[in-house]
Design a protein around this motif. Sequence first.
Motif, short mmCIF file in Angstrom:
data_model
loop_
_atom_site.label_atom_id
_atom_site.label_comp_id
_atom_site.label_asym_id
_atom_site.label_seq_id
_atom_site.Cartn_x
_atom_site.Cartn_y
_atom_site.Cartn_z
N TYR A 14 0.83 -1.20 0.00
CA TYR A 14 0.00 0.00 0.00
C TYR A 14 0.87 1.26 0.00
CZ TYR A 14 -3.88 3.11 1.04
OH TYR A 14 -4.82 4.10 0.98
N SER A 15 1.95 1.23 0.76
CA SER A 15 2.81 2.41 0.83
C SER A 15 3.61 2.62 -0.45
CB SER A 15 3.76 2.31 2.03
OG SER A 15 4.67 1.25 1.85
N ASP A 16 3.71 1.60 -1.28
CA ASP A 16 4.39 1.73 -2.57
C ASP A 16 3.49 2.33 -3.66
OD1 ASP A 16 6.79 0.79 -1.68
OD2 ASP A 16 6.49 -1.26 -2.38
N MET A 17 2.27 2.72 -3.29
CA MET A 17 1.36 3.34 -4.25
C MET A 17 1.96 4.68 -4.68
SD MET A 17 -2.63 4.58 -3.80
CE MET A 17 -2.89 3.34 -2.58
N HIS A 18 1.91 4.94 -5.98
CA HIS A 18 2.44 6.19 -6.52
C HIS A 18 1.30 7.09 -6.95
CE1 HIS A 18 6.02 3.50 -7.71
NE2 HIS A 18 6.20 3.98 -6.50
N PHE A 19 1.44 8.36 -6.66
CA PHE A 19 0.48 9.36 -7.10
C PHE A 19 1.01 9.96 -8.40
CE2 PHE A 19 -0.62 8.77 -2.77
CZ PHE A 19 -1.97 9.04 -2.69
N LEU A 20 0.35 9.69 -9.51
CA LEU A 20 0.79 10.19 -10.80
C LEU A 20 0.23 11.59 -11.07
CD1 LEU A 20 0.39 6.90 -12.84
CD2 LEU A 20 2.41 7.77 -11.66
N LEU A 21 -0.87 11.91 -10.44
CA LEU A 21 -1.48 13.23 -10.56
C LEU A 21 -2.26 13.49 -9.30
CD1 LEU A 21 -2.12 15.71 -12.38
CD2 LEU A 21 -4.12 14.48 -13.17
N GLY A 22 -2.21 14.69 -8.80
CA GLY A 22 -2.94 15.03 -7.58
C GLY A 22 -2.02 14.99 -6.37
N ASP A 23 -2.53 15.49 -5.28
CA ASP A 23 -1.76 15.58 -4.05
C ASP A 23 -2.08 14.42 -3.13
OD1 ASP A 23 -0.65 18.01 -4.86
OD2 ASP A 23 -2.36 19.14 -4.05
N GLU A 24 -1.05 13.87 -2.53
CA GLU A 24 -1.23 12.81 -1.55
C GLU A 24 -1.90 13.39 -0.32
OE1 GLU A 24 1.49 9.53 0.84
OE2 GLU A 24 2.38 10.78 -0.70
#
Length: 101
Positions: free
Chosen positions: A77-87
Motif C-alpha cells: 500500500y505504501s508503494d502506491m504512486h500518485f501520478l497526478l494530484g496531491d497525496e
Amino acid sequence: MRLMVMFDLPTDTSQQRKQYRQFRKKLLNEGFIMIQYSVYVRVCTTRSAAEFLERRLKNYLPDQGIIQSLMLTEKQYSDMHFLLGDEIEEVRNSSKRTIVL
C-alpha cells in the motif's frame, strides 16, 4: 494489512440507487474510507481480520454490479504512486492508525 474494495454498481433505477447508497453506507460503517470514487480501503490488523471483514461484506452485496476486493500489505500500500494530484496525509488513512498489542 489493508482491505481495498472497488465497485461499479448500476444506478439506473431508484431501487439500484438505493442499493448503491446502502452498500456505500455499510462500507463507511465498517470503517472504510474513500480513496477514490467507488474505491474504499480499511486498515486491518491481520490477514485473518481482513478475510473476516470480507466475509461480512458479503452480507451487504446488492443484487447487481461488480464488487472486487484486494488485500494489500502495508508495504504494498505504501508503494502506491500518485501520478497526478496531491497525496492526502491523514492519520485515518495511514499505518499510524494501526496499534499492535
